[in-house]
Motif scaffolding. Structure first.
Motif, PDB file in Angstrom:
ATOM      1  N   LYS A   1       0.857  -1.179   0.000  1.00  0.00           N
ATOM      2  CA  LYS A   1       0.000   0.000   0.000  1.00  0.00           C
ATOM      3  C   LYS A   1       0.894   1.230   0.000  1.00  0.00           C
ATOM      4  O   LYS A   1       1.749   1.386   0.875  1.00  0.00           O
ATOM      5  CB  LYS A   1      -0.906  -0.001   1.233  1.00  0.00           C
ATOM      6  CG  LYS A   1      -1.821   1.208   1.332  1.00  0.00           C
ATOM      7  CD  LYS A   1      -2.692   1.118   2.580  1.00  0.00           C
ATOM      8  CE  LYS A   1      -3.591   2.348   2.747  1.00  0.00           C
ATOM      9  NZ  LYS A   1      -4.419   2.268   3.970  1.00  0.00           N
TER      10      LYS A   1
ATOM     11  N   SER B   1       1.114   5.483  -0.237  1.00  0.00           N
ATOM     12  CA  SER B   1       0.443   6.779  -0.189  1.00  0.00           C
ATOM     13  C   SER B   1       0.829   7.590  -1.418  1.00  0.00           C
ATOM     14  O   SER B   1       2.004   7.660  -1.788  1.00  0.00           O
ATOM     15  CB  SER B   1       0.849   7.530   1.075  1.00  0.00           C
ATOM     16  OG  SER B   1       0.335   8.848   1.049  1.00  0.00           O
TER      17      SER B   1
ATOM     18  N   SER C   1      -5.261   9.988  -0.738  1.00  0.00           N
ATOM     19  CA  SER C   1      -5.504   8.749  -1.460  1.00  0.00           C
ATOM     20  C   SER C   1      -4.265   7.859  -1.416  1.00  0.00           C
ATOM     21  O   SER C   1      -3.200   8.256  -0.923  1.00  0.00           O
ATOM     22  CB  SER C   1      -5.909   9.032  -2.916  1.00  0.00           C
ATOM     23  OG  SER C   1      -6.500   7.877  -3.493  1.00  0.00           O
ATOM     24  N   TRP C   2      -4.417   6.655  -1.939  1.00  0.00           N
ATOM     25  CA  TRP C   2      -3.345   5.665  -1.923  1.00  0.00           C
ATOM     26  C   TRP C   2      -3.607   4.651  -3.039  1.00  0.00           C
ATOM     27  O   TRP C   2      -4.707   4.579  -3.602  1.00  0.00           O
ATOM     28  CB  TRP C   2      -3.286   4.957  -0.569  1.00  0.00           C
ATOM     29  CG  TRP C   2      -4.543   4.192  -0.238  1.00  0.00           C
ATOM     30  CD1 TRP C   2      -4.825   2.890  -0.490  1.00  0.00           C
ATOM     31  CD2 TRP C   2      -5.720   4.732   0.401  1.00  0.00           C
ATOM     32  NE1 TRP C   2      -6.085   2.561  -0.070  1.00  0.00           N
ATOM     33  CE2 TRP C   2      -6.658   3.669   0.481  1.00  0.00           C
ATOM     34  CE3 TRP C   2      -6.063   5.990   0.908  1.00  0.00           C
ATOM     35  CZ2 TRP C   2      -7.916   3.845   1.040  1.00  0.00           C
ATOM     36  CZ3 TRP C   2      -7.316   6.157   1.467  1.00  0.00           C
ATOM     37  CH2 TRP C   2      -8.237   5.088   1.543  1.00  0.00           C
TER      38      TRP C   2
ATOM     39  N   ARG D   1      -5.968   4.171  -8.272  1.00  0.00           N
ATOM     40  CA  ARG D   1      -6.956   4.784  -7.380  1.00  0.00           C
ATOM     41  C   ARG D   1      -8.357   4.722  -8.003  1.00  0.00           C
ATOM     42  O   ARG D   1      -8.517   4.682  -9.226  1.00  0.00           O
ATOM     43  CB  ARG D   1      -6.580   6.226  -7.048  1.00  0.00           C
ATOM     44  CG  ARG D   1      -6.555   7.164  -8.223  1.00  0.00           C
ATOM     45  CD  ARG D   1      -6.462   8.610  -7.788  1.00  0.00           C
ATOM     46  NE  ARG D   1      -5.181   8.985  -7.210  1.00  0.00           N
ATOM     47  CZ  ARG D   1      -4.991  10.090  -6.483  1.00  0.00           C
ATOM     48  NH1 ARG D   1      -5.985  10.929  -6.267  1.00  0.00           N
ATOM     49  NH2 ARG D   1      -3.797  10.387  -5.991  1.00  0.00           N
TER      50      ARG D   1
END
Length: 268
Positions: free
Chosen positions: A8, A10, A15-16, A62
């Motif tokens: 994951k 950033s 958002s990520w 995203r």
């Protein structure tokens, strides 16, 4: 190869993105960028068929779970910057592959930074699907994802009503398509709002463009492919026999083997 980890990352602005990694997590390999109406999971079949690189990192862009939201400032530039974050994380990646909208993102990323090898399958560019934007916006405002899927498949991709009804008959497939259609209007609007560059992938050492044999010279994907090809004059062009735009779903092994062949050719 099999999936080993999910990262994951950033990307700022609240958002990520997540990245599914197949093979050796710390070994430089192939980074994959899916397009619209697709997510990282849809590329599992291709990723497992690829063995020319020690790893395959599939970006879950995203706007699709478990990645974060598009956010209000979303644009095509947002996508290129997100990909930059991924490439920073997977420093030393040997190659970058993008499909459709993801192909455009990959080619534009190779204007920002030097890349050894960029591969794009039927990348799209403006004007693409612009005629459908008002109806997509109206469907989005109503959260009418059934209509959104219909618009994408019939009015943009050019499939007939029988194809759409066959998709609808499979409840699981249709539910997945409805979920993946949620960013469709924003993504298509971003694609059509971005300036049209005279050249792409200017900092890539090598570029390979792939077109499905069934789409060669045919609207919308084959004609958009030609628009892109003219802006990447140093690219080599390859056909995937018997396939159209959805080769990653309909012939994932064949597409994976073509990617292997292109990796082998790179070392000749």
């Amino acid at each position: 190869m099999e999936r080993t980890i999910q990262k994951k990352l950033s990307v700022g602005g609240g958002s990520w993105v997540t990245v599914d990694v197949y093979g050796e997590p710390d070994a430089p390999g192939l980074v994959v960028v899916p397009g619209a109406m697709s997510d990282a999971h849809a590329w599992q079949g291709v990723a497992t068929a690829v063995d020319a690189w020690p790893s395959v990192a599939v970006v879950n862009r995203r706007g699709r779970a478990p990645s974060g939201p598009l956010t209000g400032a979303y644009s095509l530039r947002t996508e290129v910057e997100d990909l930059g974050v991924v490439l920073d994380e997977f420093d030393g990646a040997n190659a970058l592959f993008g499909w459709s909208y993801g192909g455009l993102i990959a080619l534009l990323a190779a204007d920002d930074r030097p890349l050894r090898h960029v591969i794009a399958y039927e990348p799209v560019t403006r004007p693409f699907g612009r005629h459908a934007l008002p109806d997509l916006k109206a469907a989005e405002e109503k959260a009418d994802w059934d209509t959104t899927v219909e618009i994408v498949n019939q009015r943009i991709s050019g499939f007939d009503a029988a194809h759409v009804e066959a998709l609808r008959a499979d409840r699981e497939t249709w539910a997945t398509l409805c979920r993946l259609s949620m960013p469709a209007h924003a993504e298509l609007a971003a694609l059509n709002a971005a300036p049209q560059p005279d050249a792409m992938a200017r900092r890539a050492d090598r570029v390979d463009l792939i077109v499905g044999q069934s789409n060669r010279g045919t609207a919308p994907y084959g004609t958009s492919f030609e628009d892109v090809r003219q802006r990447v004059p140093h690219a080599e062009v390859h056909e995937l026999p018997g396939q159209g735009h959805l080769a990653h779903l309909q012939a994932p092994t064949e597409l994976g083997h073509l990617l292997n062949d292109l990796a082998t050719a790179r070392h000749r």
